[in-house]
Every structure is written in C-alpha cells, then in structure tokens.
Write an enzyme that holds these catalytic residues in place. Structure first.
Site, short mmCIF file in Angstrom:
data_model
loop_
_atom_site.label_atom_id
_atom_site.label_comp_id
_atom_site.label_asym_id
_atom_site.label_seq_id
_atom_site.Cartn_x
_atom_site.Cartn_y
_atom_site.Cartn_z
NE ARG A 92 -33.49 0.32 -4.27
CZ ARG A 92 -34.17 -0.70 -3.76
NH1 ARG A 92 -34.38 -1.76 -4.49
NH2 ARG A 92 -34.59 -0.67 -2.54
CG LEU A 123 -33.32 -9.03 -5.27
CD1 LEU A 123 -32.05 -9.56 -4.62
CD2 LEU A 123 -33.60 -9.77 -6.57
CE1 TYR A 162 -2.69 1.87 -6.80
CE2 TYR A 162 -3.32 3.46 -5.11
CZ TYR A 162 -3.54 2.86 -6.34
OH TYR A 162 -4.59 3.26 -7.12
CG ASP A 181 -2.12 -0.90 1.05
OD1 ASP A 181 -2.18 -1.59 0.02
OD2 ASP A 181 -2.99 -0.92 1.95
CB ALA A 182 3.98 2.06 1.85
CE LYS A 222 -31.08 -9.08 -0.64
NZ LYS A 222 -30.76 -7.87 0.11
S1 IVH Z 1 -29.60 -8.77 -8.12
C1 IVH Z 1 -33.23 -6.14 -8.26
N1 IVH Z 1 -27.62 -9.55 -6.63
O1 IVH Z 1 -30.35 -6.38 -2.73
C2 IVH Z 1 -32.36 -6.32 -9.44
N2 IVH Z 1 -28.97 -7.76 -5.82
O2 IVH Z 1 -32.95 -6.49 -1.47
C3 IVH Z 1 -31.42 -7.45 -9.32
N3 IVH Z 1 -28.22 -6.88 -3.67
O3 IVH Z 1 -31.83 -3.95 -4.76
C4 IVH Z 1 -30.61 -7.37 -8.13
N4 IVH Z 1 -26.49 -8.22 -3.42
O4 IVH Z 1 -29.35 -3.69 -4.18
C5 IVH Z 1 -28.65 -8.69 -6.74
N5 IVH Z 1 -25.79 -10.35 -5.46
C6 IVH Z 1 -26.81 -9.50 -5.56
C7 IVH Z 1 -27.09 -8.54 -4.57
C8 IVH Z 1 -28.19 -7.69 -4.74
C9 IVH Z 1 -27.19 -7.23 -2.89
C10 IVH Z 1 -29.21 -5.83 -3.32
C11 IVH Z 1 -29.69 -5.00 -4.48
C12 IVH Z 1 -31.21 -5.13 -4.44
C13 IVH Z 1 -31.43 -5.51 -3.02
C14 IVH Z 1 -32.76 -6.19 -2.81
#
Ligand code: IVH
Length: 418
Positions: free
Chosen positions: A125, A80, A33, A30-31, A104
C-alpha cells in the site's frame, strides 16, 4: 512423454495440491508435496530453457533483491474508518440495506495485478498512492495464485487483500529470534518479512494472503459473488476465515430494527474468540453488499464510504508479577521488564511486559508478588497497566500472599483476626 509434459503435469499437480492446502483440505502430506516440488526443481535445473517463470517453484524465491522499485497504484489504496460500538457502525455507515461482516485481518495490504491471467505485479500500500514493488517476495506466498484459470478475463485485473502471518508461524519465528529482534505482533512480522531482501527467507517464513477486492471484472452484482469468483481462482477469502455464525458470509439488512442485533452478536462472538484463532484478527469489517450501491456511495479522501471497521479493544488480563529484570537495549537504554506468569493476550503468549522506567514503577506502586493487570493490543508491546491485587507478608504467620490468602491462612492456623 516429453520433458515438457512432465513439467506441465508436475506443475499442475503442485498447483492443485497448493489449492487444496489453501482450502484447508490437503490430500497429501507436506513431505509428499515437498518431494514433488523437489522433483520439478530438479527437472528445471536440468532443462533450464523449459522453465516457466510462473512455475510453482518460483515460490522458493531468488537470492537477492537489491531495492524495491516504487509503483503508482492504478486506484488509490484507502484506509478504513473505525467504529467502537455496534451503534456507531450503524450511525457512521448511515446505510439501510444488506451488509456483510468479516474479520479484519491484521497484516499488510497488497495489490496484485494479473495480465493475461498471470501475476505480473505485487505492490504494498505504501502511502496509498505509491507502494513498493514486492513481486518477487509475493510469488513465494503459497496462497497467492500465480496463474488464474481460463474463467478469469485475460485483460488486466487487480486483486487486493491482506498478507498476514498466522500466529503459529509467528510464535515459531519469534522463538528463534533474540529478544531485541523479536517482532511485537504478527502484523510487524508480516510487514518485516515482505520487506526482506532475500526472497528465499520470505518463502521460509510462510506468509498467507486473504483477498477481498477484485477490480476489473465486470458484472459482479453482490460482494458474495465477488468472493466466490476469488474463491474459484484459489484465493483464500473471508469465506475461509473463521467465524462464529454458520453462514459462509453473513448478510443482514442494516437499519431494519432487530436484525442488526444478530450481527452485533456475531461481532461480539468474534471478539470473544479471536484470541484463540490462528488468524491475527483485530476487528471486523462491515461492508455494503450491493456493488452498485458501493459505487454510488463512493470513496472519501481517506476511506471508502461503503465500509467501516469495528476494532476490538486491547485485551487485559490479570497475572502474577514474578520478578523484575532490567534489560539493556542496543543503545544502552535501561528498561524494567516485568517477568510474569504466562497469560494469553491478543493471541500471543505473554510472559514479559514493559514497565518503561523507574518512574512508571513508582506510579504503579507495584512490587514482586503482586497480581497485576497486563494489557496488549496488536499494535503495542504488552505493558503492566495497574496493580490488581497487592501481595503482603503477614507478621503473624510469616506467609506472603493476597489479603484473602493471608486471612485464610490465619483461619487455618486458628489465629484470631483482630
Ligand atoms: S476492505 C480500504 N476488508 O485494514 C479499502 N480491509 O485499517 C477496503 N483490512 O487498508 C478495505 N482486513 O488493509 C478490508 N476484511 C478486510 C480487511 C481489510 C484487513 C485492512 C486493509 C485496510 C486496513 C484499514
């Protein structure tokens, strides 16, 4: 060699090292860089007219951002649907074919627009239709490429994904903040950071970005192809995310009897280890792999029909209630705070938990010395949810502890247990 050559070489090297860093394979410290970075900054300060707006130094940010202009999304940014069990995933998705699953990430979604292979806009968003233009702040995130390679189309493309804060960064940030200002979780910290008016402060907080959508690239047949394209452009993708199975991304024929058992196991495995990871992960996302099938399935009003989230339930652990303190909030509100023996919950170190008010203490019937159950989901502040084992004082031995400890003590002292 001319000054512009120097600029280009340094910028090229910095981009290369930033990419290696993203892949988790840094070749320099890092240093080193930072030293290269400072050299480029110094050159740019000397020859301001040569400065490229997409220079790696743009990532340090500029002093002030007065307000965030609103930007309408070209395509709505959806949410989702959730499932709580593997069976619910199968039932709700209602799809037979190949699916993939990936972590996720618990951050905030961002839409990045590239034109002529250059990052031109980064938008949150917001309400799904319109978001905040946070381009200046996004430019400071090392894992957001500012320039794409020649392989990428020069036309307008959009990359969507999640900006997030690693737990290690989150812990460091929180430890420097006063109690009242501490963030409850890495997601709040990431969202709060993205909204800062001083992009130099954003740069200092070291956010990351994981990409999972690519709009505007033709001829992508499968999701894994899409991720590899993003990878080629130095984006961090679910391919870099921690997982319990060996495959870089796992694909399984959903609905084909036993095969889903494997994915259910992989998901369970992630649930078991997610609190030990540096990534804030609050579940898994199961997605249809075939991009043509995704288009056929289409979107609902709130969420796409080709993906579903499996959310991890909030974590609970037992620990010792050492003391109760009363905290006085900014507006004079009094809140009893449980002082706990530290436990790891949902990836954070917990040694304080809320007990809301006196009535809640009475309801729980809790006293100092008791072993209590503490719960924490990523969204909420840790709370004491029940008494696990009460603490007593034995009049015969004068000792305090759980019933088991007191009985053991009596036995050790040879006292009859009537
Ligand atoms: S796919 C909605 N993949 O979770 C369009 N979303 O609770 C397709 N998120 O709005 C999204 N990890 O901001 C997708 N691996 C992942 C994700 C992910 C986090 C978020 C995303 C979404 C929210 C829904």
């Amino acid at each position: 060699m001319s000054v512009t050559d120097d600029f280009a070489t340094l910028a090229h090297d910095l981009r290369r090292h930033a990419a290696l860093y993203t892949e988790g394979k840094p070749e320099i410290t890092d240093a080193d860089y930072d030293a290269m970075f400072k050299k480029l900054q110094a050159l740019e300060a000397q020859f301001t007219s040569c400065k490229d707006p997409n220079s790696p130094t743009a990532r340090v940010g500029s002093p002030s951002l007065s307000d965030f202009p609103k930007v309408k999304h070209a395509r709505k940014m959806l949410s989702l649907d959730n499932a709580m069990t593997a069976q619910e995933v199968v039932d709700k998705l209602g799809y037979t074919g190949w699916v993939t699953w990936e972590p996720k990430i618990d951050g905030l979604s961002l839409s990045l627009t590239y034109e002529g292979r250059k990052l031109v806009k980064a938008v949150t968003r917001g309400d799904g239709t319109t978001g905040d233009d946070v381009t200046i702040n996004a430019r400071t995130i090392k894992t957001i490429p500012l320039i794409l390679s020649e392989k990428a189309p020069a036309t307008r493309i959009e990359v969507r994904g999640e900006a997030f804060m690693r737990f290690s960064v989150f812990e460091e940030l929180n430890s420097a903040l006063e109690d009242d200002d501490k963030f409850a979780n890495p997601r709040n910290a990431a969202a709060g950071t993205m909204k800062l008016k001083d992009s130099r402060a954003v740069a200092a907080r070291k956010l990351d970005f994981m990409a999972y959508e690519l709009i505007g690239e033709e001829d992508i047949a499968m999701y894994s192809d899409l991720l590899h394209r993003l990878n080629d452009e130095q984006f961090m993708t679910p391919l870099h995310a921690p997982r319990v199975d060996d495959a870089p991304i796992s694909t399984v024929a959903l609905g084909a009897g036993g095969s889903f058992t494997d994915s259910a196991l992989a998901i369970k495995g992630m649930e078991d280890i997610h609190e030990s990871l540096d990534f804030p992960i609050d579940g898994m996302v199961i997605k249809v792999s075939d991009m043509a099938d995704r288009a056929d399935l289409g979107d609902g009003t709130r969420a796409p029909k080709w993906a579903i989230a499996f959310k991890f339930p909030p974590e609970r652990k037992s620990t010792l209630l050492k003391d109760v303190e009363v905290s006085v909030g900014r507006h004079g509100t009094l809140t009893p705070i449980a002082i706990l023996e530290q436990v790891h919950l949902s990836g954070t170190k917990v040694h304080r938990a809320s007990m809301f008010n006196e009535a809640e203490i009475a309801r729980l019937g809790v006293a100092v010395g008791d072993t209590v159950m503490v719960e924490k989901s990523a969204e909420i502040i840790p709370r004491v949810c029940s008494v696990y084992e009460r603490c007593y004082t034995d009049p015969k031995t004068g000792k305090t502890g759980t019933i088991d400890q007191l009985l053991a003590e009596r036995k050790a002292q040879g006292i009859e247990n009537e």
